[in-house]
Design an enzyme around this catalytic site. Structure first.
Site, mmCIF file in Angstrom:
data_model
loop_
_atom_site.group_PDB
_atom_site.id
_atom_site.type_symbol
_atom_site.label_atom_id
_atom_site.label_comp_id
_atom_site.label_asym_id
_atom_site.label_seq_id
_atom_site.Cartn_x
_atom_site.Cartn_y
_atom_site.Cartn_z
ATOM 1 N N CYS A 42 42.516 -54.125 -53.419
ATOM 2 C CA CYS A 42 41.244 -53.404 -53.421
ATOM 3 C C CYS A 42 40.510 -53.780 -54.708
ATOM 4 C CB CYS A 42 41.492 -51.898 -53.350
ATOM 5 S SG CYS A 42 42.479 -51.435 -51.918
ATOM 6 N N CYS A 55 40.271 -51.543 -57.980
ATOM 7 C CA CYS A 55 41.494 -50.873 -58.446
ATOM 8 C C CYS A 55 42.278 -51.750 -59.418
ATOM 9 C CB CYS A 55 42.358 -50.530 -57.226
ATOM 10 S SG CYS A 55 43.947 -49.821 -57.677
ATOM 11 N N CYS A 93 42.189 -42.160 -61.678
ATOM 12 C CA CYS A 93 42.369 -42.859 -60.396
ATOM 13 C C CYS A 93 42.076 -44.341 -60.550
ATOM 14 C CB CYS A 93 41.382 -42.347 -59.357
ATOM 15 S SG CYS A 93 41.684 -40.711 -58.828
ATOM 16 N N GLU A 96 53.971 -46.302 -63.668
ATOM 17 C CA GLU A 96 53.382 -45.181 -64.397
ATOM 18 C C GLU A 96 53.318 -43.929 -63.518
ATOM 19 O OE1 GLU A 96 50.592 -47.120 -67.730
ATOM 20 O OE2 GLU A 96 49.676 -47.134 -65.757
ATOM 21 N N CYS A 156 51.116 -37.175 -60.303
ATOM 22 C CA CYS A 156 50.670 -38.329 -59.519
ATOM 23 C C CYS A 156 51.769 -39.385 -59.597
ATOM 24 C CB CYS A 156 49.351 -38.821 -60.119
ATOM 25 S SG CYS A 156 48.703 -40.269 -59.319
ATOM 26 N N CYS A 185 51.102 -53.803 -56.188
ATOM 27 C CA CYS A 185 50.601 -53.481 -54.840
ATOM 28 C C CYS A 185 50.279 -54.791 -54.136
ATOM 29 C CB CYS A 185 49.329 -52.623 -54.973
ATOM 30 S SG CYS A 185 48.751 -51.954 -53.400
HETATM 31 N N1 SAH Z 1 47.371 -46.990 -52.588
HETATM 32 C C1 SAH Z 1 47.021 -45.687 -52.186
HETATM 33 C C2 SAH Z 1 47.366 -44.689 -53.251
HETATM 34 C C3 SAH Z 1 46.547 -44.842 -54.529
HETATM 35 S S1 SAH Z 1 45.597 -43.432 -54.675
HETATM 36 C C4 SAH Z 1 45.564 -45.631 -51.821
HETATM 37 O O1 SAH Z 1 44.863 -46.593 -52.087
HETATM 38 O O2 SAH Z 1 45.136 -44.644 -51.228
HETATM 39 C C5 SAH Z 1 44.451 -43.828 -55.862
HETATM 40 C C6 SAH Z 1 43.045 -43.478 -55.425
HETATM 41 O O3 SAH Z 1 42.144 -43.931 -56.427
HETATM 42 C C7 SAH Z 1 42.655 -44.198 -54.147
HETATM 43 O O4 SAH Z 1 41.777 -43.429 -53.385
HETATM 44 C C8 SAH Z 1 41.942 -45.396 -54.706
HETATM 45 O O5 SAH Z 1 41.119 -45.981 -53.749
HETATM 46 C C9 SAH Z 1 41.188 -44.787 -55.843
HETATM 47 N N2 SAH Z 1 40.783 -45.771 -56.852
HETATM 48 C C10 SAH Z 1 41.271 -47.001 -57.055
HETATM 49 N N3 SAH Z 1 40.638 -47.608 -58.089
HETATM 50 C C11 SAH Z 1 39.733 -46.721 -58.552
HETATM 51 C C12 SAH Z 1 38.805 -46.736 -59.635
HETATM 52 N N4 SAH Z 1 38.707 -47.771 -60.441
HETATM 53 N N5 SAH Z 1 38.029 -45.644 -59.821
HETATM 54 C C13 SAH Z 1 38.177 -44.553 -59.032
HETATM 55 N N6 SAH Z 1 39.046 -44.479 -58.013
HETATM 56 C C14 SAH Z 1 39.821 -45.545 -57.768
HETATM 57 FE FE1 SF4 Z 2 46.822 -50.697 -53.852
HETATM 58 FE FE2 SF4 Z 2 44.971 -49.792 -55.553
HETATM 59 FE FE3 SF4 Z 2 44.288 -50.476 -53.073
HETATM 60 FE FE4 SF4 Z 2 45.715 -48.262 -53.468
HETATM 61 S S1 SF4 Z 2 43.621 -48.628 -54.180
HETATM 62 S S2 SF4 Z 2 46.080 -49.847 -51.913
HETATM 63 S S3 SF4 Z 2 46.976 -48.938 -55.201
HETATM 64 S S4 SF4 Z 2 45.092 -51.880 -54.647
#
Ligand code: SAH
Ligand code: SF4
Length: 399
Positions: free
Chosen positions: A136, A139, A362, A112, A125, A132
């Site tokens: 996390c 996420c 995000c 996406e 974006c 991935c």
């Molecule tokens: N993998 C990279 C790039 C993804 S950026 C990274 O983790 O940095 C997406 C951003 O959204 C990251 O800062 C991630 O931590 C944040 N994010 C992930 N899940 C989220 C959620 N459910 N609500 C708000 N932010 C979230």
């Molecule tokens: Fe992967 Fe989501 Fe963690 Fe970013 S925030 S490293 S996309 S699992």
């Protein structure tokens, strides 16, 4: 300029990148590789410059339209090469104007891409992987196993599809452009696919094509410490770090990568990020998770942690997704948290969620490839959350 649902380029640009087609896709080749490829077709290096202009300045996908190339060369190119984009599988438009595109690649895999428009500009974006490897806990992408890295063509192709959709070809020569920024904040961890991301971003930055300056590009990482320096040295783009906790226990709970690259190493890498200065600060992203990382003591610990790093914060209200395990902190809690950071001299705006209604905010992106069932994950999380909260409670007194 307004974002249109289609542009004059759209019919051409929708040409699918099919696996049955064995022709070489010229999109995503570095400039040297493009020269080499044309060399194998008996062409002089300057042809690469012409093609580059057509592909990345004009947005052309059809060799027949490249009128400054000789007719026989156009025919030869048609036989051996394509200028292909990912295929648009679905487009969704949020009530707030955010757009999300589901793109399909030649092998059927999908990722996406999101466009977040502002008044007179906007950020695209971009995803770097299908799924991935990192898990996390907050996420949605993290519930999806890694299928594969995206190629340079697939990464730069996302931006090109966004431009097709918004009718922003040829590249505006002045500063007025709606698709004014790129954020590597889509699906996947860009520093686990650094080479392909770097090739794609160099194409995006080249000033005789898409021509987005390095200050308009931000790469977000969960903290892949060994690659951070390269990102600054080779690309010079802005760095965002998904920090999300001020101590190793809490961070390891919500971001397992912290066990491999703990905070001390991560902060050292940030301190040494090439080009970081007060004029070009590192952004620390911090998702506000109720009862997990959002107390006043967490905020104070954060201030201590980032001491001496030229940085700013971006507080992200947690975005829910189907099966998500956390809640967003209350607005008053977020406000108090932000105030502590502001009082310590750091910019700490709270990011306005965009595109939540279409799961484009995000951390809400996801395609296929399941990892754990929601129930399995919930059980695992409950046990670990308790352990980390206990550990934090013991430490809290010191802040
Ligand atoms: N993998 C990279 C790039 C993804 S950026 C990274 O983790 O940095 C997406 C951003 O959204 C990251 O800062 C991630 O931590 C944040 N994010 C992930 N899940 C989220 C959620 N459910 N609500 C708000 N932010 C979230
Ligand atoms: Fe992967 Fe989501 Fe963690 Fe970013 S925030 S490293 S996309 S699992």
């Amino acid at each position: 300029m307004k974002c249109l649902s289609s542009s004059p380029m759209a019919p051409d640009s929708a040409r699918p990148e099919t696996s049955a087609d064995t022709r070489i896709n010229l999109v995503g080749l570095s400039r040297d590789s493009l020269r080499e490829t044309l060399g194998t077709l008996g062409q002089k290096p300057f042809r690469a410059k012409q093609l580059w202009h057509w592909m990345y300045h004009r947005g052309a996908t059809d060799f027949a339209a490249m009128t400054d190339l000789a007719k026989d060369l156009r025919a030869k190119l048609e036989d051996h090469c394509v200028v292909a984009r990912p295929t648009l599988a679905r487009e969704q438009i949020s009530t707030d104007g955010t757009r999300k595109w589901l793109l399909a690649f030649a092998d059927g895999q999908k990722a996406e891409t999101v466009f977040i428009p502002e008044e007179d500009r906007g950020a695209v974006c971009v995803s770097s992987q299908v799924g991935c490897t990192l898990t996390c806990r907050f996420c949605h992408t993290g519930t999806q196993r890694l299928v594969r890295n995206l190629t340079p063509a697939e990464i730069v192709g996302q931006f090109m599809v966004a431009r097709d959709s918004c009718g922003e070809w040829p590249t505006p020569t002045d500063e007025r452009r709606m698709l004014s920024n790129v954020v590597m904040m889509g699906m996947g961890e860009p520093l686990y696919n650094f080479d392909n991301v770097a090739t794609a971003l160099k194409i995006v930055m080249a000033d005789d094509g898409i021509a987005l300056g390095k200050r308009r590009i931000t790469l977000s990482t969960s903290g892949v410490v060994p690659e951070i320096h390269r990102c600054g040295a080779e690309l010079g783009v802005n760095l965002a770090v998904s920090l999300h906790a001020p101590d190793d226990d809490t961070r390891s709970l919500i971001m397992p990568i912290n066990k491999k690259y703990p905070l001390k190493d991560l902060m050292d890498a940030c301190r040494n990020y090439p080009g970081a200065s007060n004029a070009r600060r590192i952004t620390f992203e911090y998702v506000m998770l109720k009862g997990i990382n959002d107390t006043i003591s967490h905020a104070r610990a954060l201030v201590k942690l980032v001491k001496d790093i030229p940085c700013k914060f971006n507080l992200i209200p947690f975005n829910v997704w189907p099966g998500s395990l956390y809640e967003c902190s209350d607005p008053q809690t977020v406000e108090k948290f932000a105030q502590i950071l502001w009082d310590a001299g750091y910019s700490a705006p709270v990011r306005t969620p965009r595109g939540r209604d279409i799961l484009a905010a995000c951390g809400q992106l996801k395609t296929d490839s399941e990892r754990l069932s929601a129930k399995e994950q919930r059980l695992r999380d409950a046990a670990e959350a308790e352990a980390a909260q206990q550990a934090w409670a013991e430490k809290e007194a010191s802040f």
